[in-house]
Design a protein around this motif. Sequence first.
Motif, PDB file in Angstrom:
ATOM      1  N   GLN A  14      60.497   5.774  13.815  1.00 19.97           N
ATOM      2  CA  GLN A  14      60.189   6.826  14.260  1.00 19.97           C
ATOM      3  C   GLN A  14      58.612   7.873  14.768  1.00 19.97           C
ATOM      4  OE1 GLN A  14      62.818   9.197  11.494  1.00 19.97           O
ATOM      5  NE2 GLN A  14      60.722   9.561   9.938  1.00 19.97           N
ATOM      6  N   ILE A  15      58.158   8.536  15.014  1.00 19.18           N
ATOM      7  CA  ILE A  15      57.113   8.959  14.948  1.00 19.18           C
ATOM      8  C   ILE A  15      57.113   9.339  13.782  1.00 19.18           C
ATOM      9  CG2 ILE A  15      55.274  10.064  15.910  1.00 19.18           C
ATOM     10  CD1 ILE A  15      55.061   6.854  16.765  1.00 19.18           C
ATOM     11  N   PRO A  16      56.122  10.376  13.080  1.00 21.46           N
ATOM     12  CA  PRO A  16      56.013  11.528  12.162  1.00 21.46           C
ATOM     13  C   PRO A  16      56.032  13.453  12.852  1.00 21.46           C
ATOM     14  CG  PRO A  16      54.593  10.190  10.908  1.00 21.46           C
ATOM     15  CD  PRO A  16      55.510   9.485  13.032  1.00 21.46           C
ATOM     16  N   VAL A  17      56.426  13.862  12.503  1.00 18.35           N
ATOM     17  CA  VAL A  17      55.357  15.403  13.279  1.00 18.35           C
ATOM     18  C   VAL A  17      55.379  16.135  11.447  1.00 18.35           C
ATOM     19  CG1 VAL A  17      55.813  17.148  14.733  1.00 18.35           C
ATOM     20  CG2 VAL A  17      56.749  14.742  15.691  1.00 18.35           C
ATOM     21  N   PRO A  18      54.127  15.880  11.082  1.00 17.66           N
ATOM     22  CA  PRO A  18      54.259  16.522   9.893  1.00 17.66           C
ATOM     23  C   PRO A  18      54.430  18.260  10.197  1.00 17.66           C
ATOM     24  CG  PRO A  18      52.350  15.628  10.015  1.00 17.66           C
ATOM     25  CD  PRO A  18      53.454  14.157  11.344  1.00 17.66           C
ATOM     26  N   GLU A  19      53.792  18.748  11.451  1.00 23.23           N
ATOM     27  CA  GLU A  19      53.353  19.804  12.083  1.00 23.23           C
ATOM     28  C   GLU A  19      54.837  20.642  11.571  1.00 23.23           C
ATOM     29  OE1 GLU A  19      50.108  17.073  13.627  1.00 23.23           O
ATOM     30  OE2 GLU A  19      52.825  17.318  13.765  1.00 23.23           O
ATOM     31  N   MET A  20      55.466  20.145  12.348  1.00 24.08           N
ATOM     32  CA  MET A  20      57.070  20.419  11.503  1.00 24.08           C
ATOM     33  C   MET A  20      57.803  19.873  10.636  1.00 24.08           C
ATOM     34  SD  MET A  20      57.842  22.341  14.808  1.00 24.08           S
ATOM     35  CE  MET A  20      59.504  22.723  14.816  1.00 24.08           C
ATOM     36  N   GLU A  21      57.683  19.569   9.872  1.00 25.13           N
ATOM     37  CA  GLU A  21      58.162  19.144   8.629  1.00 25.13           C
ATOM     38  C   GLU A  21      58.904  20.700   8.574  1.00 25.13           C
ATOM     39  OE1 GLU A  21      59.779  16.413   5.781  1.00 25.13           O
ATOM     40  OE2 GLU A  21      59.175  16.160   8.188  1.00 25.13           O
ATOM     41  N   ASP A  22      58.357  21.720   7.576  1.00 29.46           N
ATOM     42  CA  ASP A  22      58.940  22.719   7.175  1.00 29.46           C
ATOM     43  C   ASP A  22      60.226  22.862   7.599  1.00 29.46           C
ATOM     44  OD1 ASP A  22      57.107  22.949   5.306  1.00 29.46           O
ATOM     45  OD2 ASP A  22      55.518  23.868   5.450  1.00 29.46           O
ATOM     46  N   TRP A  23      60.109  23.308   8.774  1.00 29.95           N
ATOM     47  CA  TRP A  23      61.267  23.891   9.490  1.00 29.95           C
ATOM     48  C   TRP A  23      61.996  22.968  10.060  1.00 29.95           C
ATOM     49  CZ3 TRP A  23      64.507  23.661  14.024  1.00 29.95           C
ATOM     50  CH2 TRP A  23      64.479  25.000  14.239  1.00 29.95           C
ATOM     51  N   ILE A  24      61.787  21.455   9.871  1.00 31.68           N
ATOM     52  CA  ILE A  24      63.069  20.692  10.333  1.00 31.68           C
ATOM     53  C   ILE A  24      63.988  20.460   8.824  1.00 31.68           C
ATOM     54  CG2 ILE A  24      63.503  18.472  10.469  1.00 31.68           C
ATOM     55  CD1 ILE A  24      63.563  20.361  13.212  1.00 31.68           C
ATOM     56  N   VAL A  25      63.148  20.477   8.121  1.00 32.62           N
ATOM     57  CA  VAL A  25      63.400  20.943   6.499  1.00 32.62           C
ATOM     58  C   VAL A  25      64.895  21.786   6.441  1.00 32.62           C
ATOM     59  CG1 VAL A  25      62.958  20.689   4.253  1.00 32.62           C
ATOM     60  CG2 VAL A  25      61.851  18.894   5.214  1.00 32.62           C
ATOM     61  N   ASP A  26      63.912  23.042   6.322  1.00 34.97           N
ATOM     62  CA  ASP A  26      65.232  24.167   6.433  1.00 34.97           C
ATOM     63  C   ASP A  26      66.475  24.035   7.109  1.00 34.97           C
ATOM     64  OD1 ASP A  26      62.873  25.512   4.916  1.00 34.97           O
ATOM     65  OD2 ASP A  26      62.575  26.474   6.145  1.00 34.97           O
ATOM     66  N   ARG A  27      65.888  23.586   8.109  1.00 37.35           N
ATOM     67  CA  ARG A  27      67.253  23.534   9.321  1.00 37.35           C
ATOM     68  C   ARG A  27      68.300  21.964   9.060  1.00 37.35           C
ATOM     69  NH1 ARG A  27      68.859  27.682  10.438  1.00 37.35           N
ATOM     70  NH2 ARG A  27      70.525  27.081  12.300  1.00 37.35           N
ATOM     71  N   THR A  28      67.639  21.132   8.265  1.00 41.75           N
ATOM     72  CA  THR A  28      68.165  20.257   6.917  1.00 41.75           C
ATOM     73  C   THR A  28      69.211  20.472   5.986  1.00 41.75           C
ATOM     74  OG1 THR A  28      67.438  18.436   7.877  1.00 41.75           O
ATOM     75  CG2 THR A  28      68.740  18.081   6.445  1.00 41.75           C
ATOM     76  N   ARG A  29      69.051  21.812   5.560  1.00 39.16           N
ATOM     77  CA  ARG A  29      68.974  22.590   4.593  1.00 39.16           C
ATOM     78  C   ARG A  29      70.090  23.618   4.561  1.00 39.16           C
ATOM     79  NH1 ARG A  29      64.498  24.253   2.533  1.00 39.16           N
ATOM     80  NH2 ARG A  29      64.709  22.306   1.210  1.00 39.16           N
TER      81      ARG A  29
END
Length: 173
Positions: A14-29
């Motif tokens: 994968q290519i990381p997208v740190p700009e969206m990390e918080d959002w994706i972590v929230d949806r994963t949670r």
Amino acid sequence: MTDLAGWPGHAVLQIPVPEMEDWIVDRTRFYDTAFLSDDPGFHHAHITVLAPITTWNLDAIADLAASSSPFDFELADIAVFPGGTIYLRADPVRQFKRLIHTAWRAHADVHPYGGDDPLPHLTLDRLSETVSVASTRKLITRPLPVHGRANSLELVWYRANECHLIERWTLGA
């Protein structure tokens, strides 16, 4: 929580997208905390280059990373795949597809989730009785488009309670 007992897991290039990390972590949670990683090197927000991978060629991935220059990208358009996955399309497509097809040639036994010509994207959510494109758009608090820079490739492991970074390569190094 998803019942994935017995699922052996797989790797994702994968290519990381740190700009969206918080959002994706929230949806994963929201969906399944078993897929939240406590590995500080693991990026939940990403654009998949190749998956699912069960055996990998580290030399081929290192060569791909070394022969690929970093590039800027944009995530602007929210769309939905026929199966209901809500995503942000990644542009420029050409540079992502070069990575995808080169990685695939080195791992010919992999059958990419996106079929023979996967569309580069960042997965946001999945349509359901409570999730729509409109509700997803409302949840994204940062303005679109999202601007990022592809400067590394990561090989990560996905399995409930075992998500972690395997290796990272700098593009063009």
